[in-house]
Design a protein around this motif. Structure first.
Motif, PDB file in Angstrom:
ATOM      1  N   UNK A 137       0.668  -1.550  -0.173  1.00 36.87           N
ATOM      2  CA  UNK A 137      -0.666  -0.327   0.253  1.00 36.87           C
ATOM      3  C   UNK A 137       1.135   1.572   0.192  1.00 36.87           C
ATOM      4  N   UNK A 138       2.610   1.327   0.628  1.00 35.33           N
ATOM      5  CA  UNK A 138       2.774   2.264   0.858  1.00 35.33           C
ATOM      6  C   UNK A 138       3.449   2.918  -0.824  1.00 35.33           C
ATOM      7  N   UNK A 139       4.331   1.682  -1.262  1.00 35.62           N
ATOM      8  CA  UNK A 139       4.276   1.903  -2.620  1.00 35.62           C
ATOM      9  C   UNK A 139       4.069   1.770  -3.834  1.00 35.62           C
ATOM     10  N   UNK A 140       2.269   1.687  -3.313  1.00 33.04           N
ATOM     11  CA  UNK A 140       1.553   1.905  -4.620  1.00 33.04           C
ATOM     12  C   UNK A 140       0.982   3.802  -4.518  1.00 33.04           C
ATOM     13  N   UNK A 141       1.361   4.356  -2.878  1.00 36.01           N
ATOM     14  CA  UNK A 141       0.772   5.557  -2.376  1.00 36.01           C
ATOM     15  C   UNK A 141       2.200   6.409  -3.092  1.00 36.01           C
ATOM     16  N   UNK A 142       2.712   5.813  -3.051  1.00 36.79           N
ATOM     17  CA  UNK A 142       4.491   6.622  -3.336  1.00 36.79           C
ATOM     18  C   UNK A 142       4.448   6.741  -5.063  1.00 36.79           C
ATOM     19  N   UNK A 143       4.798   5.949  -5.847  1.00 38.61           N
ATOM     20  CA  UNK A 143       4.005   5.587  -7.013  1.00 38.61           C
ATOM     21  C   UNK A 143       3.428   6.543  -7.676  1.00 38.61           C
ATOM     22  N   UNK A 144       2.068   6.521  -7.284  1.00 37.60           N
ATOM     23  CA  UNK A 144       1.048   7.312  -7.633  1.00 37.60           C
ATOM     24  C   UNK A 144       1.650   8.912  -7.204  1.00 37.60           C
ATOM     25  N   UNK A 145       1.962   9.327  -5.700  1.00 38.27           N
ATOM     26  CA  UNK A 145       1.968  10.466  -5.472  1.00 38.27           C
ATOM     27  C   UNK A 145       3.302  11.087  -7.080  1.00 38.27           C
ATOM     28  N   UNK A 331       9.957   2.312  -6.534  1.00 36.99           N
ATOM     29  CA  UNK A 331      10.148   3.588  -4.982  1.00 36.99           C
ATOM     30  C   UNK A 331      10.511   3.597  -3.741  1.00 36.99           C
ATOM     31  N   UNK A 332      11.836   2.896  -3.706  1.00 37.02           N
ATOM     32  CA  UNK A 332      12.159   2.606  -2.161  1.00 37.02           C
ATOM     33  C   UNK A 332      12.394   3.948  -1.627  1.00 37.02           C
ATOM     34  N   UNK A 333      12.488   3.612   0.151  1.00 38.83           N
ATOM     35  CA  UNK A 333      13.325   4.914   0.515  1.00 38.83           C
ATOM     36  C   UNK A 333      14.256   4.551   1.474  1.00 38.83           C
ATOM     37  N   UNK A 334      15.369   4.951   1.439  1.00 35.78           N
ATOM     38  CA  UNK A 334      16.216   4.960   2.725  1.00 35.78           C
ATOM     39  C   UNK A 334      15.480   4.695   3.912  1.00 35.78           C
ATOM     40  N   UNK A 335      14.987   4.801   4.789  1.00 35.57           N
ATOM     41  CA  UNK A 335      14.126   4.765   5.806  1.00 35.57           C
ATOM     42  C   UNK A 335      13.554   4.177   5.839  1.00 35.57           C
ATOM     43  N   UNK A 336      12.955   2.885   5.225  1.00 33.97           N
ATOM     44  CA  UNK A 336      12.570   1.902   5.278  1.00 33.97           C
ATOM     45  C   UNK A 336      12.777   0.921   4.729  1.00 33.97           C
TER      46      UNK A 336
END
Length: 407
Positions: A137-145, A331-336
């Motif tokens: 769910x987080x990944x889809x939000x990042x991609x859409x954003x 879109x991955x993030x270093x924080x996670x």
């Protein structure tokens, strides 16, 4: 017919690459309307210009991206032509003529591509474990954003970038059909280890040294392929980018390159920085370039007349990976980082036993750069300097939905 490849880069980064004196500073509010963002971007001072003195190190770590995205010289297409065509001497053969025509067709395809296109659904058929639901769910939000950001603001200013420069930071893993864009100080060393294992070059990510990762030349980059190879992979492979809070990434890069002995960054960057930004510098500091202070480093970063060029360790992600031109599927993030990376590995069908390594690549005894560490470094800067750093990384903050730093 010219073999120049011109990709129209609808991207709003031109105004943020260099900075004039403080009088041009405009505070960026925490929340901006569409109109305000448009106004902030289009009203940038026209006197901003790029540094001319760009050098290359032994690994081509210095980028001339600030100039290459603006000026396409007569010879800039030579690399692509050399790779796309067979060089011949004398009269061209029938075969070489066909290759030439084929290359021109591909160049024309690239020049007419309507980038960015809509993101497509990720293939999640290999993800069997329900524990990844929140990560997905987080990944889809990042991609859409990111997609919505690029749709809204991608047409504010136009950039021209040679295709091979655009994909020069992207690593290729053909077996699992992965494209990974390298962002230094955002887990890139361990990502390269993972790619080497996936490529069958090593049995474990934990057995690969730092030098083998960065200097071994074991991995292929996308710009090493011909035009057809690039085009095919961009359109069929899973493209991933991992990013990090820009201020944390900047501090991490400074700590790594300037607070520890370094046979390249001290003599090349350190000497130039001390010479220009330290009044009455001692002869030893001018000779070896060691002991650069964070404030001096920031003066270099924000100087429109830098004594030495940019480097990928503190270059903006918008200039490394072109996220509004290349549609990244992940879109991955270093924080996670571990959570995102292990989800990605399951999604692309990596061996079950392969997990993303969690060790610190170098200087393992040092505390990881986090928000608390960043505060310690920023306290020596003025509010104006902190604001200018934010402005410098303005696009990265917006694109990847990072919160406003400690201004």
């Amino acid at each position: 017919m010219s073999l120049d490849v011109i990709v129209i880069y609808e991207f709003l980064s031109s105004s943020f690459s260099g900075w004039e004196p403080v009088k041009y500073l405009r505070t960026v509010p925490r929340i901006m309307s569409t109109e305000k963002i448009q106004e902030h971007i289009t009203n940038q001072n026209p006197k901003f210009h790029m540094p001319e003195d760009i050098r290359e190190n032994r690994e081509n770590l210095l980028l001339n991206s600030e100039r290459s995205t603006r000026v396409l010289t007569k010879t800039s297409h030579s690399q692509g032509r050399d790779q796309a065509l067979s060089n011949t001497t004398g009269s061209p053969t029938e075969k070489s003529i066909e290759e030439y025509r084929g290359a021109n067709t591909l160049f024309n395809k690239f020049s007419k591509m309507n980038w960015p296109v809509d993101i497509h659904p990720l293939n999640k058929s290999l993800v069997k474990d329900n524990k990844w639901k929140k990560t997905d769910e987080t990944q889809e939000k990042r991609r859409s954003f990111l997609q919505e950001f690029c749709k809204k603001y991608g047409g504010v200013s136009r950039h021209q970038s040679h295709l091979f420069n655009t994909v020069s930071r992207i690593y290729v893993e053909d077996k699992h059909k992965i494209l990974y864009c390298e962002v230094p100080k955002a887990g890139c060393s361990n990502w390269k280890r993972i790619l080497m294992v996936l490529n069958g070059l090593a049995s474990s990510a934990y057995n690969i040294s730092h030098d083998a990762v960065h200097y071994g030349k074991h991995l292929k980059k996308l710009d090493s392929f011909d035009l057809k190879g690039i085009y095919t992979r961009l359109n069929t492979y899973t493209k991933a980018v991992f990013v990090r809070d820009p201020m944390e990434r900047l501090v991490s890069a400074f700590r790594d390159k300037f607070e520890h002995p370094n046979s390249y960054y001290h003599p090349v960057f350190g000497r130039a920085i001390i010479k220009k930004y330290r009044p009455n510098a001692c002869e030893e500091a001018l000779l070896n370039g060691s002991g650069v202070k964070f404030k001096e480093f920031i003066h270099y970063l924000l100087d429109s007349h830098r004594p030495v060029g940019m480097d990928i360790h503190w270059e903006k992600v918008s200039k490394l990976c072109y996220p509004c031109l290349i549609n990244y599927d992940f879109v991955g993030k270093f924080e996670t980082l571990e959570e995102d990376a292990n989800y990605f590995l399951q999604m692309i069908g990596a061996p079950k036993e392969l997990k993303f390594p969690n060790f610190k690549d170098r200087h393992s005894s040092d505390e990881r750069t986090n928000a608390q560490v960043v505060r310690q470094y920023l306290k020596d800067l003025t509010r104006t300097e902190r604001q200018l750093i934010y402005d410098f990384y303005y696009l990265d903050y917006l694109m990847f939905n990072y919160t406003t730093p400690f201004l």
